[in-house]
Motif scaffolding. Structure first.
Motif, PDB file in Angstrom:
ATOM      1  N   ASP A 259      48.919   8.813 -40.969  1.00 12.47           N
ATOM      2  CA  ASP A 259      49.712   7.809 -41.660  1.00 12.47           C
ATOM      3  C   ASP A 259      51.205   8.068 -41.504  1.00 12.47           C
ATOM      4  O   ASP A 259      52.023   7.170 -41.720  1.00 12.47           O
ATOM      5  CB  ASP A 259      49.352   7.778 -43.150  1.00 12.47           C
ATOM      6  CG  ASP A 259      47.932   7.295 -43.390  1.00 12.47           C
ATOM      7  OD1 ASP A 259      47.434   6.485 -42.579  1.00 12.47           O
ATOM      8  OD2 ASP A 259      47.309   7.747 -44.378  1.00 12.47           O
ATOM      9  N   TYR A 260      51.578   9.306 -41.179  1.00 15.46           N
ATOM     10  CA  TYR A 260      52.982   9.672 -40.989  1.00 15.46           C
ATOM     11  C   TYR A 260      53.035  10.828 -40.006  1.00 15.46           C
ATOM     12  O   TYR A 260      52.022  11.501 -39.744  1.00 15.46           O
ATOM     13  CB  TYR A 260      53.636  10.094 -42.316  1.00 15.46           C
ATOM     14  CG  TYR A 260      53.110  11.413 -42.834  1.00 15.46           C
ATOM     15  CD1 TYR A 260      53.699  12.624 -42.463  1.00 15.46           C
ATOM     16  CD2 TYR A 260      51.986  11.467 -43.667  1.00 15.46           C
ATOM     17  CE1 TYR A 260      53.191  13.836 -42.909  1.00 15.46           C
ATOM     18  CE2 TYR A 260      51.477  12.672 -44.118  1.00 15.46           C
ATOM     19  CZ  TYR A 260      52.084  13.853 -43.731  1.00 15.46           C
ATOM     20  OH  TYR A 260      51.585  15.054 -44.164  1.00 15.46           O
ATOM     21  N   ILE A 261      54.230  11.070 -39.452  1.00 14.04           N
ATOM     22  CA  ILE A 261      54.471  12.268 -38.654  1.00 14.04           C
ATOM     23  C   ILE A 261      55.668  12.999 -39.224  1.00 14.04           C
ATOM     24  O   ILE A 261      56.495  12.428 -39.939  1.00 14.04           O
ATOM     25  CB  ILE A 261      54.714  11.953 -37.160  1.00 14.04           C
ATOM     26  CG1 ILE A 261      56.009  11.157 -36.961  1.00 14.04           C
ATOM     27  CG2 ILE A 261      53.528  11.230 -36.550  1.00 14.04           C
ATOM     28  CD1 ILE A 261      56.429  11.022 -35.503  1.00 14.04           C
ATOM     29  N   SER A 262      55.749  14.281 -38.914  1.00 20.91           N
ATOM     30  CA  SER A 262      56.925  15.098 -39.194  1.00 20.91           C
ATOM     31  C   SER A 262      57.482  15.533 -37.842  1.00 20.91           C
ATOM     32  O   SER A 262      56.753  16.119 -37.035  1.00 20.91           O
ATOM     33  CB  SER A 262      56.540  16.310 -40.042  1.00 20.91           C
ATOM     34  OG  SER A 262      57.639  17.184 -40.194  1.00 20.91           O
ATOM     35  N   ILE A 263      58.752  15.258 -37.596  1.00 20.91           N
ATOM     36  CA  ILE A 263      59.329  15.509 -36.281  1.00 20.91           C
ATOM     37  C   ILE A 263      60.691  16.169 -36.438  1.00 20.91           C
ATOM     38  O   ILE A 263      61.565  15.678 -37.149  1.00 20.91           O
ATOM     39  CB  ILE A 263      59.410  14.200 -35.447  1.00 20.91           C
ATOM     40  CG1 ILE A 263      59.963  14.462 -34.046  1.00 20.91           C
ATOM     41  CG2 ILE A 263      60.187  13.112 -36.174  1.00 20.91           C
ATOM     42  CD1 ILE A 263      59.806  13.277 -33.100  1.00 20.91           C
ATOM     43  N   GLY A 264      60.855  17.318 -35.797  1.00 19.34           N
ATOM     44  CA  GLY A 264      62.083  18.090 -35.922  1.00 19.34           C
ATOM     45  C   GLY A 264      63.122  17.668 -34.902  1.00 19.34           C
ATOM     46  O   GLY A 264      62.795  17.101 -33.854  1.00 19.34           O
ATOM     47  N   PRO A 265      64.418  17.929 -35.170  1.00 19.88           N
ATOM     48  CA  PRO A 265      65.447  17.663 -34.171  1.00 19.88           C
ATOM     49  C   PRO A 265      65.104  18.341 -32.845  1.00 19.88           C
ATOM     50  O   PRO A 265      64.767  19.522 -32.806  1.00 19.88           O
ATOM     51  CB  PRO A 265      66.711  18.261 -34.799  1.00 19.88           C
ATOM     52  CG  PRO A 265      66.462  18.201 -36.268  1.00 19.88           C
ATOM     53  CD  PRO A 265      64.988  18.470 -36.420  1.00 19.88           C
ATOM     54  N   GLY A 266      65.170  17.577 -31.775  1.00 18.37           N
ATOM     55  CA  GLY A 266      64.813  18.084 -30.452  1.00 18.37           C
ATOM     56  C   GLY A 266      63.414  17.716 -30.020  1.00 18.37           C
ATOM     57  O   GLY A 266      63.116  17.696 -28.825  1.00 18.37           O
ATOM     58  N   GLN A 267      62.522  17.433 -30.976  1.00 22.80           N
ATOM     59  CA  GLN A 267      61.137  17.147 -30.630  1.00 22.80           C
ATOM     60  C   GLN A 267      60.949  15.681 -30.226  1.00 22.80           C
ATOM     61  O   GLN A 267      61.695  14.796 -30.640  1.00 22.80           O
ATOM     62  CB  GLN A 267      60.206  17.471 -31.797  1.00 22.80           C
ATOM     63  CG  GLN A 267      60.072  18.948 -32.089  1.00 22.80           C
ATOM     64  CD  GLN A 267      59.046  19.232 -33.164  1.00 22.80           C
ATOM     65  OE1 GLN A 267      59.007  18.591 -34.206  1.00 22.80           O
ATOM     66  NE2 GLN A 267      58.183  20.214 -32.911  1.00 22.80           N
ATOM     67  N   THR A 268      59.906  15.438 -29.430  1.00 24.89           N
ATOM     68  CA  THR A 268      59.484  14.088 -29.094  1.00 24.89           C
ATOM     69  C   THR A 268      58.001  13.943 -29.411  1.00 24.89           C
ATOM     70  O   THR A 268      57.236  14.913 -29.325  1.00 24.89           O
ATOM     71  CB  THR A 268      59.723  13.752 -27.617  1.00 24.89           C
ATOM     72  OG1 THR A 268      58.852  14.556 -26.798  1.00 24.89           O
ATOM     73  CG2 THR A 268      61.164  14.006 -27.211  1.00 24.89           C
ATOM     74  N   MET A 269      57.600  12.742 -29.785  1.00 24.54           N
ATOM     75  CA  MET A 269      56.193  12.423 -30.047  1.00 24.54           C
ATOM     76  C   MET A 269      55.864  11.081 -29.390  1.00 24.54           C
ATOM     77  O   MET A 269      56.600  10.103 -29.565  1.00 24.54           O
ATOM     78  CB  MET A 269      55.924  12.298 -31.554  1.00 24.54           C
ATOM     79  CG  MET A 269      56.223  13.531 -32.368  1.00 24.54           C
ATOM     80  SD  MET A 269      54.846  14.667 -32.431  1.00 24.54           S
ATOM     81  CE  MET A 269      55.614  16.040 -33.332  1.00 24.54           C
ATOM     82  N   ASP A 270      54.775  11.049 -28.636  1.00 22.51           N
ATOM     83  CA  ASP A 270      54.234   9.797 -28.126  1.00 22.51           C
ATOM     84  C   ASP A 270      53.123   9.356 -29.060  1.00 22.51           C
ATOM     85  O   ASP A 270      52.152  10.098 -29.262  1.00 22.51           O
ATOM     86  CB  ASP A 270      53.683   9.971 -26.711  1.00 22.51           C
ATOM     87  CG  ASP A 270      54.782  10.217 -25.690  1.00 22.51           C
ATOM     88  OD1 ASP A 270      55.954   9.918 -25.995  1.00 22.51           O
ATOM     89  OD2 ASP A 270      54.480  10.714 -24.591  1.00 22.51           O
TER      90      ASP A 270
END
Length: 567
Positions: A259-270
């Motif tokens: 339902d959500y993602i957690s994404i840090g500075p520098g990271q990418t998610m497809d």
């Protein structure tokens, strides 16, 4: 004198060979003109540093295996470098970009040609400035398609959409940096978060320019999400929709619906978005995950709109998604801890099982005593700093790569500790103030070519325990384990995932916890390691690996290009 002439001739031959390789092998060419341009956000206009006048900057479109040449022209008023975040750049650290690590900056009026080779990456990466805080506005996406003739290991999307998360300050970013460097305190928090350069409906003077994604019911969309924010890990979600993670940091993952993602500075998610909800308008939204107690953060929410094609929008108001609370550490680690490499026959992984080099490094926020006759705004009148293994990194006067390649002494030391020099209960609630003061230094760790490295990042509760998105240049690594509290060298390795760990270039070390990574040191050169929270990097939470040359020409650093910016 004879040896100097011989060295000069070898350098010239190397430069000619490098230039010939650049010319012969390029699949595409780009021109990046770094210049200021006026942009209006939050009811006011200011000049920002851009590439080609665009914010966010231009997207690079490549296929796996492509070789790209980018000519960077600095038409701005400040020094600049460009980093290709997550690109391995085999044997070519000269093109990596971090200021005073692999190059000196491109001065105003200068130019630098960078060769970027995409070898094993497939998915989404990004490029950004790597000098001071210029990356706040100098950044853009890199889309890496599979090799021609190959397909994605998931359903073909109807449309692919970059979603770049960023930050905006009303003040000039250089003024923000100058102020906190002068006072020794925390930098001012941003005034807004951004989705594709726009704050969204919830901010003043922003509604008309909110980014909108128009979708058709029943179709699948690939969102290429990049966290280009300077200061914060972000929670991201789309109202009433499940999103399925299929890749991170240009490496495929097992499908992970969330339902959500957690994404840090520098990271990418497809992530895949299936347009399967009643036709209407839905917000995609992002806001901060900020775990440090008592540390100010931007508590606003950026939005964009997912709008179903053909929907009557005259009276409908988009609904907001659920996002975890700003300090919900469990929500962040439960997501990041669920990522797994795809690890199938077409996308095999190669986790090092036999480790030759083990490193344990603390990652800490620290303080220095305030200078005499000065007033500092850090805790108890101190000056904030940061460190790895109690060493607060100091930039050298020339880049480390040049010093290493040409055997220039006195630029860096090679005594970065393999283990923390101070042993204590790293995550205790209360710690003696004496532990907060690090040493200053420019220390690297030397690695033999083809050595297999295990590195434990250990968070501490010094000053303010918080999460740290740690990034390694020149490599991706397997994230084999993580935990809260202190790493236990006896018991924790038994829980390492050596079967299908995610393959990343940036990993979030949880607040007062640890993360374990492994990689094979098969890319010779100088490669930077640092926290991607910009204030922590500025304060000294960084170091570098020097990977020695191996045997044979294909295991050795390429000669420098002919137009390396002078120091």
């Amino acid at each position: 004198m004879g040896s100097e002439i011989k060295l000069f001739i070898l350098q010239i031959l190397g430069l000619l060979l490098f230039g010939r390789l650049l010319h012969c092998q390029a699949s595409a060419r780009y021109s990046f003109v770094v210049r200021e341009a006026p942009y209006t956000r939050l009811c006011s206009t200011k000049n920002i540093l851009t590439v080609n006048g665009q914010f966010p900057g231009p997207t690079l479109y490549v296929h796996k295996g492509d070789k790209v040449i980018v000519d960077v022209y600095n038409r701005g008023n400040y020094n600049i470098t460009i980093h290709w975040h997550g690109v391995k750049l085999p044997r070519n650290p000269w093109a990596d970009g971090p200021e005073y690590i692999t190059q000196c900056p491109i001065k105003p009026g200068g130019k630098f040609r960078q060769k970027v080779l995409f070898t094993e990456e497939e998915g989404t990466l990004w490029w950004h400035a790597h000098s001071d805080w210029s990356r706040a506005t100098v950044h853009g996406a890199i889309i890496i398609f599979p090799k021609k003739g190959y397909t994605y290991p998931y359903p073909k999307p109807h449309l692919e959409v970059p979603v770049i998360l960023g930050e905006w300050w009303k003040k000039n970013i250089t003024d923000v940096v100058d102020l906190f460097l002068r006072t020794g305190g925390d930098p001012n928090v941003s005034d807004a978060y951004l989705i594709n350069g726009q704050p969204g409906d919830l901010y003043p003077c922003s509604k008309s320019d909110t980014f909108k994604l128009v979708v058709d019911y029943g179709k699948i969309y690939l969102l290429r999400i990049i966290n280009a924010a300077m200061q914060d890990i972000l929670f991201f979600a789309i109202a009433n929709h499940t999103i399925t993670v299929v890749g991170t940091d240009a490496s495929y993952t097992k499908p992970l619906p969330r339902d959500y993602i957690s994404i840090g500075p520098g990271q990418t998610m497809d992530v895949l978005l299936e347009a399967n909800q009643p036709p209407g308008r839905y917000y995609m939204a992002a806001r901060a995950y900020s775990s440090a107690d008592g540390v100010a953060y931007d508590n606003t929410t950026t939005t964009a709109i997912v709008e179903y094609n053909g929907n009557d929008t005259s009276s409908s108001s988009p609904s907001l998604p659920y996002l975890p609370y700003y300090n919900d550490t469990n929500a962040s680690v439960n997501f990041t801890g669920s990522l797994r490499s795809l690890a199938d026959s077409d996308h095999p992984i190669d986790v090092p099982l036999h480790v030759t080099t083990r490193i344990v490094s603390t990652v800490s926020v620290n303080t220095f005593p305030c200078e005499l006759n000065n007033t500092c705004e850090g805790p108890n009148g101190t000056r904030l700093s940061a460190s790895m293994n109690n060493i607060s990194f100091v930039d050298p006067y020339i880049d480390i790569l040049e010093a290493y390649y040409y055997h220039i002494k006195g630029v860096y030391g090679d005594k970065f500790p393999k283990f923390p020099p101070l042993l204590f209960n790293f995550t205790a609630e209360y710690l003696p103030l004496i532990y907060e003061i690090p040493k200053r230094g420019t220390e690297v760790k030397i690695l033999d070519y083809n050595s297999t490295v295990e590195m434990i990042f250990q968070g501490t509760n010094l000053v303010a325990g918080t999460d740290h998105p740690m990034h390694l240049h020149g490599y991706s690594f397997y994230v084999i384990g993580w935990g809260l509290g202190n790493f236990n060298v006896t018991t924790d390795p038994s829980g390492f995932n050596l079967v299908d760990p995610p393959f990343q270039n940036t990993v979030i070390v949880p607040k007062n916890g640890w993360t374990a990574i492994r990689f094979k040191a098969d890319n010779p050169g100088v490669w930077y390691v640092h926290c991607h929270l910009e204030r922590h990097l500025t304060w000294g939470m960084d170091m570098a690996f020097i990977v020695r040359d191996g045997k044979g020409p294909n295991a050795q650093v390429l000669p420098p290009p002919p137009d390396m910016p002078p120091c």
